[in-house]
Scaffold this active site. Structure first.
Site, PDB file in Angstrom:
ATOM      1  CG  ASP A  46      -2.059   0.965   1.113  1.00  0.00           C
ATOM      2  OD1 ASP A  46      -2.315   1.454  -0.001  1.00  0.00           O
ATOM      3  OD2 ASP A  46      -2.700   1.255   2.140  1.00  0.00           O
ATOM      4  CG  ASN A  59      -7.484  -2.384  -5.956  1.00  0.00           C
ATOM      5  OD1 ASN A  59      -6.529  -3.141  -5.764  1.00  0.00           O
ATOM      6  ND2 ASN A  59      -7.818  -1.453  -5.072  1.00  0.00           N
TER       7      ASN A  59
HETATM    8  C1  FPP Z   1      -1.982   0.108  -3.410  1.00  0.00           C
HETATM    9  O1  FPP Z   1      -1.490   1.423  -3.295  1.00  0.00           O
HETATM   10  C2  FPP Z   1      -1.389  -0.537  -4.583  1.00  0.00           C
HETATM   11  C3  FPP Z   1      -2.075  -1.119  -5.613  1.00  0.00           C
HETATM   12  C4  FPP Z   1      -3.534  -1.196  -5.642  1.00  0.00           C
HETATM   13  C5  FPP Z   1      -1.375  -1.681  -6.781  1.00  0.00           C
HETATM   14  C6  FPP Z   1      -0.207  -2.553  -6.498  1.00  0.00           C
HETATM   15  C7  FPP Z   1       0.583  -2.657  -7.720  1.00  0.00           C
HETATM   16  C8  FPP Z   1       1.918  -2.652  -7.804  1.00  0.00           C
HETATM   17  C9  FPP Z   1       2.818  -2.645  -6.639  1.00  0.00           C
HETATM   18  C10 FPP Z   1       2.558  -2.590  -9.148  1.00  0.00           C
HETATM   19  C11 FPP Z   1       3.037  -3.802  -9.817  1.00  0.00           C
HETATM   20  C12 FPP Z   1       2.734  -5.125  -9.233  1.00  0.00           C
HETATM   21  C13 FPP Z   1       3.091  -6.299  -9.799  1.00  0.00           C
HETATM   22  C14 FPP Z   1       2.786  -7.570  -9.098  1.00  0.00           C
HETATM   23  C15 FPP Z   1       3.777  -6.368 -11.082  1.00  0.00           C
HETATM   24  P1  FPP Z   1      -2.529   2.637  -3.383  1.00  0.00           P
HETATM   25  O2  FPP Z   1      -2.613   3.050  -4.812  1.00  0.00           O
HETATM   26  O3  FPP Z   1      -3.817   2.256  -2.753  1.00  0.00           O
HETATM   27  O4  FPP Z   1      -1.788   3.730  -2.541  1.00  0.00           O
HETATM   28  P2  FPP Z   1      -2.463   4.888  -1.675  1.00  0.00           P
HETATM   29  O5  FPP Z   1      -3.095   4.242  -0.476  1.00  0.00           O
HETATM   30  O6  FPP Z   1      -1.280   5.716  -1.290  1.00  0.00           O
HETATM   31  O7  FPP Z   1      -3.426   5.618  -2.569  1.00  0.00           O
END
Ligand code: FPP
Length: 246
Positions: free
Chosen positions: A21, A69
């Site tokens: 996250d 998501n």
């Molecule tokens: C949560 O951070 C993250 C995600 C929903 C996406 C995770 C994806 C990756 C790490 C990229 C690539 C992954 C692979 C397996 C190739 P958020 O966007 O909710 O962060 P925030 O809470 O700061 O808004």
């Protein structure tokens, strides 16, 4: 980097699961688009996979895209899909060379044929690898996982392949997308929520929340998580005295 892990002194979790996250906040802090945070997050994924594989973690399960998501802005969702496709391509050979078995968990039916084919091809290529299992959870939800295990049980029961008295915690667990219990669950980004991740598998896992945003999660952060894990006494419902006698 301070080296906190001394071979022989620190045991690593057999099954490490991570809620990655903080990509969005990482980007926002720098005045960038959220997608830049996800791209930087992909680099942290590569780093973490390599560290875990070379330090004896048997199973690493990463939460890359939850069933919730899809509610994000469409350009973020399609950007993430493109990112998954490009990482699958760029990391394919390295994962195989490092003897890592890759498995995708979740309801894959909603993804494009192109992504599904790339997933199937990587799973097939790495099927017999044995250094570490890497589970990537996409369109995954813990409730979905339990539901699909329940459906599989009912279907077997209706076909007389399983008797009612053989339905127990083990027969449910055997049908989950990830069978193995989680030893250590890490969440980056400072929030202490399970967010519908491996609900059944985390029944007895240790939970480590760190403030680092996912793109900043590096070897030092993982070592801190492992050091925390080592400081825990895992009692599984027993008393300290019982554990000491074992
Ligand atoms: C949560 O951070 C993250 C995600 C929903 C996406 C995770 C994806 C990756 C790490 C990229 C690539 C992954 C692979 C397996 C190739 P958020 O966007 O909710 O962060 P925030 O809470 O700061 O808004």
């Amino acid at each position: 980097m301070q080296n906190l892990l001394h071979p022989g002194e620190v045991s690593v979790p057999r099954h490490l699961a991570i809620i990655m996250d903080g990509n969005g906040r990482w980007a926002k802090k720098r005045g960038m688009m959220r997608l830049m945070g996800h791209r930087q997050g992909a680099k942290a994924v590569t780093r973490t996979v390599e560290f875990c594989a070379s330090h004896g973690v048997s199973i690493l399960t990463l939460f890359a895209f939850s069933s919730e998501n899809w509610k994000r802005p469409p350009e973020e969702v399609s950007g993430l899909m493109d990112l998954f496709a490009s990482v699958l391509k760029s990391e394919r050979d390295r994962l195989h060379k490092n003897n890592i078995k890759v498995k995708f968990i979740g309801d894959l039916s909603r993804f494009s044929d192109k992504l599904k084919n790339a997933i199937a091809s990587l799973e097939q290529l790495t099927e017999h690898n044995s250094a570490m299992i890497l589970n990537i959870a996409i369109n995954y939800g813990g409730r979905w996982d339990i539901m699909q295990a329940a459906k599989s049980l009912v279907s077997d029961a209706l076909a007389n392949n399983i008797a009612l008295e053989d339905i127990n915690e083990q027969s449910i667990q055997q049908r989950l997308a990830v069978i193995e219990d989680v030893d250590l669950l890490v969440r980056t980004g400072g929030e202490s929520r399970i967010s519908n991740f491996l609900l059944y598998q985390c029944a007895y896992s240790e939970f480590y929340v760190c403030d680092a945003l996912w793109p900043d999660f590096d070897e030092e952060q993982i070592q801190l998580a492992f050091t925390y894990f080592n400081s825990r006494e895992r009692r599984f419902g027993m008393t300290s005295e019982q554990i000491a006698k074992k």
